[in-house]
Write a protein that holds these residues in place. Sequence first.
Motif, PDB file in Angstrom:
ATOM      1  N   GLY A 166       0.803  -1.183  -0.110  1.00 20.71           N
ATOM      2  CA  GLY A 166       0.037   0.109   0.059  1.00 20.71           C
ATOM      3  C   GLY A 166       0.856   1.319   0.019  1.00 20.71           C
ATOM      4  N   PHE A 167       1.722   1.244   0.863  1.00 22.76           N
ATOM      5  CA  PHE A 167       2.764   2.449   0.669  1.00 22.76           C
ATOM      6  C   PHE A 167       3.558   2.660  -0.444  1.00 22.76           C
ATOM      7  N   TYR A 168       3.783   1.521  -0.962  1.00 27.99           N
ATOM      8  CA  TYR A 168       4.766   1.580  -2.153  1.00 27.99           C
ATOM      9  C   TYR A 168       3.786   2.030  -3.337  1.00 27.99           C
ATOM     10  N   LEU A 169       2.420   1.781  -3.293  1.00 29.03           N
ATOM     11  CA  LEU A 169       1.603   2.272  -4.544  1.00 29.03           C
ATOM     12  C   LEU A 169       1.304   3.574  -4.218  1.00 29.03           C
ATOM     13  N   LEU A 170       1.204   4.327  -2.799  1.00 27.89           N
ATOM     14  CA  LEU A 170       1.006   5.635  -2.736  1.00 27.89           C
ATOM     15  C   LEU A 170       1.973   6.447  -3.029  1.00 27.89           C
ATOM     16  N   LEU A 171       3.153   5.872  -3.206  1.00 30.71           N
ATOM     17  CA  LEU A 171       4.291   6.976  -3.692  1.00 30.71           C
ATOM     18  C   LEU A 171       4.482   6.929  -5.222  1.00 30.71           C
ATOM     19  N   GLU A 172       3.545   6.133  -5.797  1.00 29.27           N
ATOM     20  CA  GLU A 172       3.711   6.066  -7.315  1.00 29.27           C
ATOM     21  C   GLU A 172       3.297   7.569  -7.873  1.00 29.27           C
ATOM     22  N   ARG A 173       3.475   7.806  -9.175  1.00 30.45           N
ATOM     23  CA  ARG A 173       2.985   9.116  -9.770  1.00 30.45           C
ATOM     24  C   ARG A 173       1.530   9.059 -10.550  1.00 30.45           C
ATOM     25  N   SER A 174       1.066   7.500 -10.532  1.00 33.52           N
ATOM     26  CA  SER A 174      -0.283   7.363 -11.310  1.00 33.52           C
ATOM     27  C   SER A 174      -1.226   7.540 -10.173  1.00 33.52           C
ATOM     28  N   LEU A 175      -2.184   8.503 -10.512  1.00 31.91           N
ATOM     29  CA  LEU A 175      -3.545   8.320  -9.700  1.00 31.91           C
ATOM     30  C   LEU A 175      -4.036   7.102  -9.346  1.00 31.91           C
ATOM     31  N   THR A 176      -4.089   6.430 -10.526  1.00 35.21           N
ATOM     32  CA  THR A 176      -5.064   4.942 -10.361  1.00 35.21           C
ATOM     33  C   THR A 176      -3.939   4.244  -9.513  1.00 35.21           C
ATOM     34  N   ARG A 177      -2.800   3.969  -9.406  1.00 34.48           N
ATOM     35  CA  ARG A 177      -1.941   3.208  -8.439  1.00 34.48           C
ATOM     36  C   ARG A 177      -2.083   3.851  -7.105  1.00 34.48           C
ATOM     37  N   VAL A 178      -2.065   5.211  -6.878  1.00 33.01           N
ATOM     38  CA  VAL A 178      -2.474   5.775  -5.564  1.00 33.01           C
ATOM     39  C   VAL A 178      -3.810   5.324  -4.994  1.00 33.01           C
ATOM     40  N   LEU A 179      -4.711   5.095  -5.968  1.00 29.02           N
ATOM     41  CA  LEU A 179      -6.171   4.577  -5.535  1.00 29.02           C
ATOM     42  C   LEU A 179      -6.026   3.397  -5.017  1.00 29.02           C
ATOM     43  N   LEU A 180      -5.213   2.335  -5.873  1.00 33.94           N
ATOM     44  CA  LEU A 180      -4.968   0.914  -5.603  1.00 33.94           C
ATOM     45  C   LEU A 180      -4.285   0.962  -3.962  1.00 33.94           C
ATOM     46  N   GLY A 181      -3.335   1.848  -3.766  1.00 39.04           N
ATOM     47  CA  GLY A 181      -2.538   1.653  -2.769  1.00 39.04           C
ATOM     48  C   GLY A 181      -3.424   2.334  -1.357  1.00 39.04           C
ATOM     49  N   ILE A 182      -4.450   3.084  -1.655  1.00 39.14           N
ATOM     50  CA  ILE A 182      -5.519   3.475  -0.472  1.00 39.14           C
ATOM     51  C   ILE A 182      -6.204   2.169  -0.123  1.00 39.14           C
ATOM     52  N   VAL A 183      -6.888   1.432  -1.011  1.00 43.19           N
ATOM     53  CA  VAL A 183      -7.643   0.564  -0.742  1.00 43.19           C
ATOM     54  C   VAL A 183      -6.869  -0.609  -0.097  1.00 43.19           C
ATOM     55  N   VAL A 184      -5.450  -1.016  -0.693  1.00 45.28           N
ATOM     56  CA  VAL A 184      -4.858  -1.985   0.166  1.00 45.28           C
ATOM     57  C   VAL A 184      -4.448  -1.688   1.388  1.00 45.28           C
ATOM     58  N   LEU A 185      -4.232  -0.404   1.734  1.00 42.63           N
ATOM     59  CA  LEU A 185      -3.809   0.137   3.123  1.00 42.63           C
ATOM     60  C   LEU A 185      -5.186   0.392   3.881  1.00 42.63           C
ATOM     61  N   GLY A 186      -6.359   0.311   3.352  1.00 42.93           N
ATOM     62  CA  GLY A 186      -7.505   0.196   4.055  1.00 42.93           C
ATOM     63  C   GLY A 186      -7.670  -1.037   4.603  1.00 42.93           C
ATOM     64  N   ASN A 187      -7.347  -2.140   3.613  1.00 43.95           N
ATOM     65  CA  ASN A 187      -7.488  -3.562   3.979  1.00 43.95           C
ATOM     66  C   ASN A 187      -6.412  -3.926   5.024  1.00 43.95           C
ATOM     67  N   GLY A 188      -5.346  -3.365   5.031  1.00 44.14           N
ATOM     68  CA  GLY A 188      -4.381  -3.597   5.963  1.00 44.14           C
ATOM     69  C   GLY A 188      -4.967  -3.019   7.273  1.00 44.14           C
ATOM     70  N   VAL A 189      -5.373  -1.877   7.408  1.00 43.16           N
ATOM     71  CA  VAL A 189      -5.801  -1.224   8.716  1.00 43.16           C
ATOM     72  C   VAL A 189      -7.022  -2.355   9.131  1.00 43.16           C
ATOM     73  N   ASN A 190      -7.704  -2.636   8.329  1.00 43.01           N
ATOM     74  CA  ASN A 190      -8.846  -3.724   8.747  1.00 43.01           C
ATOM     75  C   ASN A 190      -8.555  -4.967   9.665  1.00 43.01           C
ATOM     76  N   LEU A 191      -7.287  -5.404   8.859  1.00 42.16           N
ATOM     77  CA  LEU A 191      -6.782  -6.643   9.593  1.00 42.16           C
ATOM     78  C   LEU A 191      -5.911  -6.310  10.828  1.00 42.16           C
ATOM     79  N   LEU A 192      -5.447  -5.269  10.950  1.00 40.88           N
ATOM     80  CA  LEU A 192      -4.807  -4.560  12.130  1.00 40.88           C
ATOM     81  C   LEU A 192      -5.609  -4.530  13.209  1.00 40.88           C
ATOM     82  N   LEU A 193      -6.757  -3.908  13.084  1.00 48.34           N
ATOM     83  CA  LEU A 193      -8.016  -3.856  14.061  1.00 48.34           C
ATOM     84  C   LEU A 193      -8.682  -4.979  14.258  1.00 48.34           C
TER      85      LEU A 193
END
Length: 157
Positions: A18-45
């Motif tokens: 998720g953090f790797y995808l957030l650092l990309e310049r493509s907005l689509t990859r940033v969107l995928l990074g946010i979704v993957v980070l959201g799933n990681g946060v859900n597993l953390l909780l």
Amino acid sequence: MSTNITLLIVMGVLFAVGFYLLLERSLTRVLLGIVVLGNGVNLLLLSAGGRRGQAPLYEESLAAEDYTDPLPQALILTAIVITFAVTAFMLAMIYRSWVISRADVVTDDLEDLRVSQQSTFDFEEDSPVPEDTTEFDGDVDVDLIAVKKPKGKGPRA
């Protein structure tokens, strides 16, 4: 309480991707990074919720330790809603970027490049300051300092 090591590894991978995808310049990859980070946060909780127990419905025969804590489940639901809202906002930004420029890549701003290449030395802030910057010779006589009051203005009654 024992923690599932597989769940921790999956969480670490989701956060890294998720953090790797957030650092990309493509907005689509940033969107995928946010979704993957959201799933990681859900597993953390979910893993922070503790062990499994009975449903949090009151029964006289069950002790308080046998119930499942409902707070992590409520936090996961809140995280899902927040991730969905950020995803919808990012999709609107991606769509608008595509309509305007036919690209979803964030380009370099010329002013940002100019600022990043200039020197960080500021003469006013970074120049050496002398130790003693006062005009006085050390001892200030309090009796010599006169306080001027405006004329015609006394204490108000």
